[in-house]
Design a protein around this motif. Structure first.
Motif, PDB file in Angstrom:
ATOM      1  N   MET A   1       0.850  -1.175   0.000  1.00 25.26           N
ATOM      2  CA  MET A   1       0.000   0.000   0.000  1.00 25.26           C
ATOM      3  C   MET A   1       0.893   1.235   0.000  1.00 25.26           C
ATOM      4  SD  MET A   1      -3.080   1.092   2.579  1.00 25.26           S
ATOM      5  CE  MET A   1      -4.051  -0.304   2.063  1.00 25.26           C
ATOM      6  N   ASN A   2       0.528   2.201  -0.836  1.00 27.61           N
ATOM      7  CA  ASN A   2       1.323   3.422  -0.901  1.00 27.61           C
ATOM      8  C   ASN A   2       0.532   4.624  -0.380  1.00 27.61           C
ATOM      9  OD1 ASN A   2      -0.264   4.530  -3.062  1.00 27.61           O
ATOM     10  ND2 ASN A   2       0.835   3.209  -4.490  1.00 27.61           N
ATOM     11  N   VAL A   3       1.155   5.782  -0.379  1.00 25.87           N
ATOM     12  CA  VAL A   3       0.551   6.992   0.179  1.00 25.87           C
ATOM     13  C   VAL A   3      -0.692   7.404  -0.609  1.00 25.87           C
ATOM     14  CG1 VAL A   3       0.964   9.447   0.644  1.00 25.87           C
ATOM     15  CG2 VAL A   3       2.740   7.779   1.123  1.00 25.87           C
ATOM     16  N   LEU A   8      -6.581   8.009  -0.922  1.00 22.27           N
ATOM     17  CA  LEU A   8      -7.866   7.716  -1.560  1.00 22.27           C
ATOM     18  C   LEU A   8      -8.860   7.097  -0.577  1.00 22.27           C
ATOM     19  CD1 LEU A   8      -6.615   6.332  -4.993  1.00 22.27           C
ATOM     20  CD2 LEU A   8      -7.861   8.470  -4.603  1.00 22.27           C
ATOM     21  N   VAL A   9      -8.385   6.159   0.226  1.00 24.80           N
ATOM     22  CA  VAL A   9      -9.253   5.546   1.237  1.00 24.80           C
ATOM     23  C   VAL A   9      -9.687   6.603   2.262  1.00 24.80           C
ATOM     24  CG1 VAL A   9      -9.375   3.859   3.114  1.00 24.80           C
ATOM     25  CG2 VAL A   9      -8.336   3.217   0.940  1.00 24.80           C
ATOM     26  N   GLY A  10      -8.747   7.450   2.673  1.00 19.94           N
ATOM     27  CA  GLY A  10      -9.062   8.485   3.665  1.00 19.94           C
ATOM     28  C   GLY A  10     -10.067   9.501   3.171  1.00 19.94           C
ATOM     29  N   ILE A  11      -9.879  10.002   1.968  1.00 14.34           N
ATOM     30  CA  ILE A  11     -10.824  10.983   1.400  1.00 14.34           C
ATOM     31  C   ILE A  11     -12.186  10.326   1.173  1.00 14.34           C
ATOM     32  CG2 ILE A  11     -11.332  12.408  -0.635  1.00 14.34           C
ATOM     33  CD1 ILE A  11      -9.219  13.578   1.243  1.00 14.34           C
ATOM     34  N   GLY A  12     -12.186   9.119   0.636  1.00 17.01           N
ATOM     35  CA  GLY A  12     -13.449   8.393   0.453  1.00 17.01           C
ATOM     36  C   GLY A  12     -14.139   8.165   1.789  1.00 17.01           C
ATOM     37  N   GLY A  13     -13.366   7.790   2.802  1.00 17.02           N
ATOM     38  CA  GLY A  13     -13.924   7.563   4.133  1.00 17.02           C
ATOM     39  C   GLY A  13     -14.518   8.826   4.727  1.00 17.02           C
ATOM     40  N   PHE A  14     -13.832   9.942   4.552  1.00 23.61           N
ATOM     41  CA  PHE A  14     -14.348  11.222   5.048  1.00 23.61           C
ATOM     42  C   PHE A  14     -15.692  11.542   4.392  1.00 23.61           C
ATOM     43  CE2 PHE A  14     -14.850  15.761   4.141  1.00 23.61           C
ATOM     44  CZ  PHE A  14     -14.976  16.251   5.433  1.00 23.61           C
ATOM     45  N   LEU A  15     -15.737  11.439   3.071  1.00 24.53           N
ATOM     46  CA  LEU A  15     -16.981  11.747   2.351  1.00 24.53           C
ATOM     47  C   LEU A  15     -18.097  10.761   2.706  1.00 24.53           C
ATOM     48  CD1 LEU A  15     -15.439  12.625  -1.124  1.00 24.53           C
ATOM     49  CD2 LEU A  15     -16.387  14.214   0.572  1.00 24.53           C
ATOM     50  N   GLY A  16     -17.749   9.499   2.896  1.00 23.15           N
ATOM     51  CA  GLY A  16     -18.746   8.503   3.279  1.00 23.15           C
ATOM     52  C   GLY A  16     -19.305   8.755   4.667  1.00 23.15           C
ATOM     53  N   ALA A  17     -18.431   9.107   5.611  1.00 24.11           N
ATOM     54  CA  ALA A  17     -18.881   9.373   6.980  1.00 24.11           C
ATOM     55  C   ALA A  17     -19.785  10.602   7.038  1.00 24.11           C
ATOM     56  CB  ALA A  17     -17.671   9.554   7.900  1.00 24.11           C
ATOM     57  N   GLY A  59     -11.643  -5.789 -10.895  1.00 18.13           N
ATOM     58  CA  GLY A  59     -10.348  -5.527 -10.269  1.00 18.13           C
ATOM     59  C   GLY A  59     -10.496  -4.751  -8.982  1.00 18.13           C
ATOM     60  N   PHE A  60      -9.399  -4.571  -8.290  1.00 17.13           N
ATOM     61  CA  PHE A  60      -9.436  -3.807  -7.042  1.00 17.13           C
ATOM     62  C   PHE A  60      -8.371  -2.731  -7.114  1.00 17.13           C
ATOM     63  CE2 PHE A  60     -11.513  -3.609  -3.085  1.00 17.13           C
ATOM     64  CZ  PHE A  60     -10.633  -3.011  -2.207  1.00 17.13           C
ATOM     65  N   ASP A  61      -8.626  -1.705  -7.930  1.00 15.20           N
ATOM     66  CA  ASP A  61      -7.656  -0.647  -8.116  1.00 15.20           C
ATOM     67  C   ASP A  61      -7.996   0.572  -7.264  1.00 15.20           C
ATOM     68  OD1 ASP A  61      -9.826   0.424  -9.417  1.00 15.20           O
ATOM     69  OD2 ASP A  61      -8.927   0.403 -11.395  1.00 15.20           O
ATOM     70  N   GLU A  62      -7.411   1.704  -7.633  1.00 17.12           N
ATOM     71  CA  GLU A  62      -7.589   2.926  -6.852  1.00 17.12           C
ATOM     72  C   GLU A  62      -9.048   3.389  -6.806  1.00 17.12           C
ATOM     73  OE1 GLU A  62      -4.955   2.354  -8.766  1.00 17.12           O
ATOM     74  OE2 GLU A  62      -3.370   2.492  -7.251  1.00 17.12           O
ATOM     75  N   LEU A  63      -9.772   3.192  -7.882  1.00 19.27           N
ATOM     76  CA  LEU A  63     -11.188   3.576  -7.900  1.00 19.27           C
ATOM     77  C   LEU A  63     -11.977   2.791  -6.855  1.00 19.27           C
ATOM     78  CD1 LEU A  63     -13.199   5.379  -9.445  1.00 19.27           C
ATOM     79  CD2 LEU A  63     -13.656   3.429 -10.914  1.00 19.27           C
ATOM     80  N   PHE A  67     -14.020   4.310  -3.609  1.00 17.81           N
ATOM     81  CA  PHE A  67     -15.466   4.128  -3.463  1.00 17.81           C
ATOM     82  C   PHE A  67     -15.855   2.979  -2.525  1.00 17.81           C
ATOM     83  CE2 PHE A  67     -15.650   6.527  -7.507  1.00 17.81           C
ATOM     84  CZ  PHE A  67     -16.500   7.535  -7.092  1.00 17.81           C
ATOM     85  N   ALA A  68     -15.304   1.802  -2.752  1.00 24.64           N
ATOM     86  CA  ALA A  68     -15.730   0.618  -1.993  1.00 24.64           C
ATOM     87  C   ALA A  68     -15.168   0.639  -0.572  1.00 24.64           C
ATOM     88  CB  ALA A  68     -15.309  -0.659  -2.713  1.00 24.64           C
ATOM     89  N   THR A  69     -13.850   0.722  -0.460  1.00 22.43           N
ATOM     90  CA  THR A  69     -13.230   0.686   0.864  1.00 22.43           C
ATOM     91  C   THR A  69     -13.446   1.987   1.624  1.00 22.43           C
ATOM     92  OG1 THR A  69     -11.542  -0.795  -0.012  1.00 22.43           O
ATOM     93  CG2 THR A  69     -11.069   0.264   2.094  1.00 22.43           C
ATOM     94  N   GLY A  70     -13.173   3.115   0.972  1.00 24.47           N
ATOM     95  CA  GLY A  70     -13.273   4.411   1.639  1.00 24.47           C
ATOM     96  C   GLY A  70     -14.701   4.878   1.844  1.00 24.47           C
TER      97      GLY A  70
END
Length: 121
Positions: A1-3, A8-17, A59-63, A67-70
């Motif tokens: 996992m890279n920065v 991406l997970v963090g921003i997605g998580g913020f918007l999801g929350a 696949g399980f890429d950045e998108l 969306f899914a994880t974040g």
């Protein structure tokens, strides 16, 4: 996992929350009852959307990280579902408890399946 993936997970998580808080607040203000409409709504929407995403994208890429994880990981809430279920149980509110658990699991799985099927087309 890279920065970038973490970002991406963090921003997605913020918007999801934030989205979960908004949808739950709207539902709670419209239906001021003991039944947890807000959590049920976000979890059912999230089930459908996650099924749709996995149906569309193999696949399980950045998108998917965004969306899914974040986003959907933060938008849906399994822990709140459990706590609200325990609260209804402790308060011996059997009818809302059974309805809540039944709708959450049955409709959640059904909507995830429908989303997946639609996404595969």
């Amino acid at each position: 996992m890279n920065v970038i993936q973490l970002f991406l997970v963090g921003i997605g998580g913020f918007l999801g929350a934030v989205s979960r808080y908004y949808v739950s607040s709207v539902m709670t203000s419209r239906f001021s009852t003991e039944f947890p409409y807000g959590t049920l709504t976000v979890n059912l929407i999230g089930s459908f959307l996650l099924g749709l995403l996995f149906g569309i994208h193999s696949g399980f890429d950045e998108l998917m990280l965004f969306f899914a994880t974040g986003f959907l990981g933060a938008f849906t809430t399994f822990s709140t579902f459990k706590v609200e279920s325990v609260k209804l149980f402790v308060e011996q509110k059997w009818k809302p408890l059974i309805l809540y658990i039944g709708l959450s699991y049955v409709l959640g799985i059904l909507l995830a399946y429908i989303g997946f099927i639609i996404g595969m087309k």
